[in-house]
Design an enzyme around this catalytic site. Sequence first.
Site, PDB file in Angstrom:
ATOM      1  CB  SER A 183      -0.970  -0.010   1.180  1.00 18.53           C
ATOM      2  OG  SER A 183      -0.308  -0.325   2.373  1.00 18.53           O
ATOM      3  CG  HIS A 211      -4.044  -0.851  -2.069  1.00 12.54           C
ATOM      4  ND1 HIS A 211      -4.609   0.382  -2.276  1.00 12.54           N
ATOM      5  CD2 HIS A 211      -3.681  -0.878  -0.770  1.00 12.54           C
ATOM      6  CE1 HIS A 211      -4.572   1.089  -1.152  1.00 12.54           C
ATOM      7  NE2 HIS A 211      -4.009   0.338  -0.229  1.00 12.54           N
ATOM      8  CE  LYS A 242      -7.384   0.699   0.893  1.00 13.83           C
ATOM      9  NZ  LYS A 242      -6.966  -0.277   1.889  1.00 13.83           N
TER      10      LYS A 242
HETATM   11  C1  LIG Z   1      -7.009  -0.483   3.292  1.00 16.51           C
HETATM   12  C2  LIG Z   1      -6.397  -1.779   3.600  1.00 16.51           C
HETATM   13  C3  LIG Z   1      -6.989  -2.645   4.527  1.00 16.51           C
HETATM   14  C4  LIG Z   1      -8.177  -2.246   5.331  1.00 16.51           C
HETATM   15  O1  LIG Z   1      -9.324  -2.258   4.587  1.00 16.51           O
HETATM   16  P1  LIG Z   1     -10.623  -1.505   5.113  1.00 16.51           P
HETATM   17  O2  LIG Z   1     -11.711  -2.200   4.421  1.00 16.51           O
HETATM   18  O3  LIG Z   1     -10.506  -0.079   4.721  1.00 16.51           O
HETATM   19  O4  LIG Z   1     -10.664  -1.677   6.590  1.00 16.51           O
HETATM   20  C5  LIG Z   1      -6.413  -3.877   4.700  1.00 16.51           C
HETATM   21  N1  LIG Z   1      -5.306  -4.241   4.042  1.00 16.51           N
HETATM   22  C6  LIG Z   1      -4.703  -3.435   3.157  1.00 16.51           C
HETATM   23  C7  LIG Z   1      -3.497  -3.893   2.434  1.00 16.51           C
HETATM   24  C8  LIG Z   1      -5.229  -2.172   2.921  1.00 16.51           C
HETATM   25  O5  LIG Z   1      -4.621  -1.357   2.063  1.00 16.51           O
END
Ligand SMILES: *Cc1c(COP(=O)(O)O)cnc(C)c1O
Length: 394
Positions: A183, A211, A242
Amino acid sequence: MQRALLLDSLREELRGLDEQDLLWRVRTLQSPSAPHAKVDGKNVIVLCSNNYLGLANHPKLKQAAIAATRKYGAGSGSVRVIAGTMDLHVKLEKELAAYRGTESSITFQSGYATNLGTIMCLVDERDLIISDELNHGSIIDGCRLTKAERRVYKHKDMGDLEKQLQGTERFRRVLVITDGVFSMDGDIAPLKDIVKLAQDHNAVTYVDDAHGDGVLGENGRGITNHFHLEGKVDVDMGTFSKAFGCVGGYVVGSKDLCLYLQNKVRSYLLSGSHPPAVAGACIAALQIVQKQPSLVKKLWDNTRYFKKGLKDIGFDTGNSETPITPVIVREARKARELADNLFKLGIFVLPIVFPMVARDKARVRTIVTSAHTRKDLDVALAAFEKVGKQLALI
Ligand SMILES: *Cc1c(COP(=O)(O)O)cnc(C)c1O
């Protein structure tokens, strides 16, 4: 007295963070998440959302959320296993499994809740977790909550992973866990090699594709599709927060895995289920992604264009291979200045500093979406060039 002491010590800690320039300064959107938004009173081009496919404010998602609210109300009324499973939640899980070509799926309140709960219920003191050093904080937290032994391998270093896998026969389970797309750097895990090594050593694989879902693979089917590894990754996890523009985490896989998680994951069992609007909007998101392959294609066209633009200007964009493109400036103060000056020119990006990245790897992180126009990207690149020169970064 106790309370005063607590507040004193919290304030002291805050002062320390402030002095090191490590406090969050949260900006506020006064409009939907879209390429053009009003943020802290200023009209800006947004280049730091995770709204990869522009779905967060898509008319079809809004319509679906409203329709679901009309029919089912504002809240679900309970946790999933008591009285909080509506046919809408079931439909979402069916459509998700169909989209991903798996037997079954299970949804959770968020990706964070998914990782914490799922990791916690798969391993205990008899087991070992082997984790990439740059894995997301929610994976790290999930690992910390278990009694399993933990080892960390160097980022994407398959030699090191293999070393860590040696002599692990004494454990009941060995869980190799990785982000699909990292990320902070936007690079992709070598999942094929990871799965092969894990298989060779009788280990289980877990990929967090937060992602990669909606971004990689055919119609955004994620990293397992990208590498043709369908059915080969033991736990395939993702999020609706996302690319799918809404909220909610999930695991796709076999019926038995999902049934086990339904019965065992504490963040699933002990926390209220999604409001109907969320389930409705998520279903709409899955339908749009499948009907409009042009969204993912446009995302990648924009990604290539913007990444090349930043490189041509002379910025260090690290090893990014996806729409997440860091502009690495090393010092936290410089990352802040770059982001602040860009904001003044109407470009909204975020400085990313310690502890999210190493102290000497501070950066501004950019994320393009399919909804940006070429003109948006050209305006942003011109601003980057101008501020980069001002601050002597290029
Ligand atoms: C954003 C993210 C999460 C968390 O996801 P949410 O649904 O926003 O809680 C978990 N793992 C990774 C790699 C992320 O980028």
